[in-house]
Design a protein around this motif. Sequence first.
Motif, PDB file in Angstrom:
ATOM      1  N   SER A 277     -13.511  76.807  87.069  1.00 18.01           N
ATOM      2  CA  SER A 277     -13.222  75.385  87.244  1.00 18.01           C
ATOM      3  C   SER A 277     -11.878  75.140  87.927  1.00 18.01           C
ATOM      4  N   GLY A 278     -11.583  75.944  88.920  1.00 19.59           N
ATOM      5  CA  GLY A 278     -10.370  75.738  89.701  1.00 19.59           C
ATOM      6  C   GLY A 278      -9.128  76.397  89.169  1.00 19.59           C
ATOM      7  N   THR A 279      -9.193  77.027  88.003  1.00 22.14           N
ATOM      8  CA  THR A 279      -7.988  77.606  87.412  1.00 22.14           C
ATOM      9  C   THR A 279      -7.809  79.083  87.758  1.00 22.14           C
ATOM     10  N   MET A 280      -8.869  79.759  88.158  1.00 24.50           N
ATOM     11  CA  MET A 280      -8.798  81.186  88.438  1.00 24.50           C
ATOM     12  C   MET A 280      -9.689  81.508  89.631  1.00 24.50           C
ATOM     13  N   GLY A 281      -9.451  82.666  90.222  1.00 24.15           N
ATOM     14  CA  GLY A 281     -10.333  83.159  91.258  1.00 24.15           C
ATOM     15  C   GLY A 281     -11.468  83.965  90.665  1.00 24.15           C
ATOM     16  N   VAL A 282     -12.416  84.350  91.505  1.00 22.94           N
ATOM     17  CA  VAL A 282     -13.603  85.081  91.065  1.00 22.94           C
ATOM     18  C   VAL A 282     -13.747  86.335  91.923  1.00 22.94           C
ATOM     19  N   GLU A 283     -13.946  87.460  91.274  1.00 24.10           N
ATOM     20  CA  GLU A 283     -14.311  88.679  91.980  1.00 24.10           C
ATOM     21  C   GLU A 283     -15.681  89.124  91.485  1.00 24.10           C
ATOM     22  N   THR A 284     -16.513  89.568  92.422  1.00 18.66           N
ATOM     23  CA  THR A 284     -17.880  89.946  92.096  1.00 18.66           C
ATOM     24  C   THR A 284     -18.174  91.329  92.650  1.00 18.66           C
ATOM     25  N   LEU A 285     -18.991  92.074  91.923  1.00 20.19           N
ATOM     26  CA  LEU A 285     -19.377  93.422  92.326  1.00 20.19           C
ATOM     27  C   LEU A 285     -20.797  93.466  92.879  1.00 20.19           C
ATOM     28  N   LEU A 286     -21.352  92.311  93.267  1.00 19.58           N
ATOM     29  CA  LEU A 286     -22.689  92.336  93.846  1.00 19.58           C
ATOM     30  C   LEU A 286     -22.662  93.093  95.175  1.00 19.58           C
ATOM     31  N   ASN A 287     -23.801  93.645  95.546  1.00 21.78           N
ATOM     32  CA  ASN A 287     -23.885  94.506  96.720  1.00 21.78           C
ATOM     33  C   ASN A 287     -23.775  93.659  97.979  1.00 21.78           C
ATOM     34  N   SER A 288     -22.546  93.374  98.386  1.00 24.52           N
ATOM     35  CA  SER A 288     -22.307  92.535  99.555  1.00 24.52           C
ATOM     36  C   SER A 288     -22.728  93.222 100.841  1.00 24.52           C
ATOM     37  N   GLY A 289     -22.726  94.571 100.867  1.00 22.07           N
ATOM     38  CA  GLY A 289     -23.176  95.279 102.063  1.00 22.07           C
ATOM     39  C   GLY A 289     -24.651  95.036 102.325  1.00 22.07           C
ATOM     40  N   PHE A 290     -25.476  95.132 101.281  1.00 21.39           N
ATOM     41  CA  PHE A 290     -26.903  94.834 101.430  1.00 21.39           C
ATOM     42  C   PHE A 290     -27.106  93.388 101.864  1.00 21.39           C
ATOM     43  N   LEU A 291     -26.382  92.466 101.222  1.00 22.34           N
ATOM     44  CA  LEU A 291     -26.553  91.049 101.542  1.00 22.34           C
ATOM     45  C   LEU A 291     -26.149  90.761 102.981  1.00 22.34           C
ATOM     46  N   GLN A 292     -25.104  91.434 103.473  1.00 24.77           N
ATOM     47  CA  GLN A 292     -24.678  91.224 104.854  1.00 24.77           C
ATOM     48  C   GLN A 292     -25.741  91.705 105.837  1.00 24.77           C
ATOM     49  N   VAL A 293     -26.302  92.894 105.605  1.00 28.49           N
ATOM     50  CA  VAL A 293     -27.358  93.404 106.487  1.00 28.49           C
ATOM     51  C   VAL A 293     -28.593  92.508 106.411  1.00 28.49           C
ATOM     52  N   PHE A 294     -28.922  92.022 105.236  1.00 29.53           N
ATOM     53  CA  PHE A 294     -30.060  91.110 105.081  1.00 29.53           C
ATOM     54  C   PHE A 294     -29.886  89.878 105.963  1.00 29.53           C
ATOM     55  N   LEU A 295     -28.685  89.313 105.991  1.00 30.25           N
ATOM     56  CA  LEU A 295     -28.446  88.135 106.826  1.00 30.25           C
ATOM     57  C   LEU A 295     -28.514  88.484 108.303  1.00 30.25           C
ATOM     58  N   TRP A 296     -27.990  89.642 108.694  1.00 31.13           N
ATOM     59  CA  TRP A 296     -28.075  90.055 110.095  1.00 31.13           C
ATOM     60  C   TRP A 296     -29.514  90.264 110.529  1.00 31.13           C
ATOM     61  N   GLU A 297     -30.359  90.771 109.643  1.00 30.82           N
ATOM     62  CA  GLU A 297     -31.761  90.980 109.982  1.00 30.82           C
ATOM     63  C   GLU A 297     -32.532  89.660 110.037  1.00 30.82           C
ATOM     64  N   ARG A 298     -32.154  88.722 109.203  1.00 28.56           N
ATOM     65  CA  ARG A 298     -32.951  87.508 109.050  1.00 28.56           C
ATOM     66  C   ARG A 298     -32.509  86.357 109.957  1.00 28.56           C
ATOM     67  N   PHE A 299     -31.293  86.387 110.491  1.00 27.81           N
ATOM     68  CA  PHE A 299     -30.810  85.268 111.305  1.00 27.81           C
ATOM     69  C   PHE A 299     -30.469  85.755 112.706  1.00 27.81           C
ATOM     70  N   LYS A 300     -31.017  85.106 113.680  1.00 28.51           N
ATOM     71  CA  LYS A 300     -30.633  85.363 115.057  1.00 28.51           C
ATOM     72  C   LYS A 300     -29.603  84.318 115.479  1.00 28.51           C
ATOM     73  N   GLY A 301     -28.838  84.669 116.485  1.00 31.39           N
ATOM     74  CA  GLY A 301     -27.773  83.776 116.923  1.00 31.39           C
ATOM     75  C   GLY A 301     -26.417  84.139 116.371  1.00 31.39           C
ATOM     76  N   LEU A 302     -26.377  84.999 115.352  1.00 27.57           N
ATOM     77  CA  LEU A 302     -25.088  85.474 114.853  1.00 27.57           C
ATOM     78  C   LEU A 302     -24.463  86.394 115.892  1.00 27.57           C
ATOM     79  N   ASP A 303     -23.165  86.247 116.070  1.00 24.96           N
ATOM     80  CA  ASP A 303     -22.470  86.981 117.130  1.00 24.96           C
ATOM     81  C   ASP A 303     -22.163  88.395 116.661  1.00 24.96           C
ATOM     82  N   VAL A 304     -23.212  89.189 116.498  1.00 22.83           N
ATOM     83  CA  VAL A 304     -23.077  90.593 116.130  1.00 22.83           C
ATOM     84  C   VAL A 304     -24.251  91.320 116.770  1.00 22.83           C
TER      85      VAL A 304
END
Length: 749
Positions: A277-304
Amino acid sequence: MASTNRPPIMLDHLYSMDDDLKIEGPLLLLKDARKNPVVGDEPSPETAPVINPASISRCCIEKGLFPAVPLFFQYPCSISKGWSEWVDRELRDPSTCNILRRAQVLDAIFLSKLWDIHIEAKMLRHVVRRWSTATHTFVCSWGEFTPTLEDVANISRLPVCGDRSPFGIALTPEEIDSLAVLRRGAPTSPSTSLRFNNWIQYFGDANRQSPCRLAAFIALWLGRFMLYDFSQDCLHERVFPLALAIARGDTIPLAPMFLGHLYHLLNRTQLLEKSASGTMGVETLLNSGFLQVFLWERFKGLDVYSLPHSHAIKLADWGNGSFMPNNLPLVCRWFKRMQRKGQNFLKLLDNVENFVFRPYGTSAETFTFVPFYTDASDTVEVPAAASQSNQFRRHALLNVAPIPLPILGDHCAEVSVTYSPHRVRRQFGLDQGVPSSPNHDDPFALHRIFWSNDHIPASCRPLVLASKARVGGFSRGYQAYWNRCLSSFREFQSFPGDRLPPTTARLVGLVSEEKAIPLSQKRNLPFISKSGDIVGEFPKMKPKPGAQSPGGSRKSATPVSGKRKREEERNVSEKQTAGKPKRFIPKVAPSGPPRTKEATPPEQPQSSKPAASGSRGRAGKMLETTPLRRKMGTTPKRKRRDTPPVSPQVTPKRRSVRILHARFSGTRTSTVEVAGTPIVVTVDDDSDDSDDSDTTESEANVPEQENADDASEDSDRDSNEGCSEDAFAHSSDYPGGQGGSDVFFRVRR
């Protein structure tokens, strides 16, 4: 954004709500509906329950219930040299490869030694906040999308089905002894967790002949790349029974477990942001590498841009006789890729024309993919498809069936997580109708379908399966239903609400502002602090009055020789730094304590080469005048032939790493642009801290994609070996109710 009288305490400086989910955003147009959709019996759009806006962070933030706090992805998206070498040692043994091939994890373990994904943190922060904990889908103005079993099988190459239950694994007496050895691990480790580095040294080096060596190897892979949520550098013992089963060749259905685990951590990320609620930051251990590749595969137009097959082969083929697949998996296209900064991806996300509904199996390259479709020209009825003996027919059915996903919770609990493919039917080439709510009397009984030959219930089976070339549409009923959802979102957001009080419990993943500041500085991800100041940005250095500007020599009307020009640039850089307080510079390649000019004079002068000297002058100049947008990974100390010479007047630096000028934001010198050569940058750091190797949250401003290609090919494979070495105090006991309302637990006795 709706707000209360109390200003937010901390804010994500990179978060924006300038998208089509805002109050005056567009509705779904009827002209795009299919005339004769194949959806079967769909419920009435007026009676179907809409998505609860309170389950989406994006809607809650605009309403003012809680602000967008700094969000840090702590998953180690780069690999370590010790792990890569251990993978190569194990995969040189044909018997080990046969066991892993029988367990259907050989390709997945091979990929783990190459797993180096540069994430675009700003984009991920926005996408994660569109996650609905009620439906387990990401919400856009045109509809929903989500990672599916097809995405997991193609990106991570994990088995969808198995022959062994992951719960209550029966162990032989020899395996029980091995389990005791795995629990002991390194002598100084806690009883419930083992440090990754100690684990590699203990089993991968000192005890290579240990009978449980292969199980230890698989356990580290499971704990680091599969069920990674316990700690940044510790391994949870819940993976040991799974590792022992895989080490004997049993096939475990890891794909549904991985996907359910990802859903669970996305739910938890939203819970933490709400609790902060605005008082602290958040760190997460979710697999961001998988999520990043998923977005690259699913969206065209990204500059990569993905790697060509020939370049991916060169990147993967350095195992010195280790295992190499006949055809590279599809995910190899994305290793060491970087997305250009500054693109308006919010508009891209809300444009359905940019979403790729069928990304796999359509590439002209020779990368391999896992088929999840039929060979029919359009659609085929499920009984006809299910009657065939090919295994992928069953995978295709499970991919589209709304069967709950099993995951391994804390204390070996069996956890059931909702899977909603019926809400994203267009991702399977099918037409989207009004989604109904599946009725599962006992979700745990349905888990057996993933590791047995039980038939899929008729209530869960889809009516038809689509060919790979089919593109689905949506019905008129769905158009009316989704516009009801959008109206519900905007009505919810239009009435401001009081900010929720922060939690008083100590939740794992909430970080104080004192800890968020170094995390922001390390990744150059600024946020607004409690005082209202922006922290985490590199200040732009202003030259002193009378001093030559960084670009002055290039704009000078009087030409000077190359050697003299380089000397003048180096002098200007030294004058600018003299007397100024030392500012933060990301650490690279620690190799001992730094030395000062007075304390450690050079032992002997070396001959100076004009080319190297010029490179050094330009490098120092760029560090002084431009913010470093990309932090390099940790590399072991080694001699480099392109290390700049040492002059008698300058103290030799202790750290060096070769990078391209593309790693710097806004840096384009004419010499580098023309020559395109690497620059040697030397950095002194007065910290002995080794937490310097997280290369994940990159905000790199890449001048040309070709430069990024060169960087990935020319860099050493161990240049991204590091992961954060800080041991965060993670507890494996989550407070109750953190998994979302649709998460159920069962403990196997």
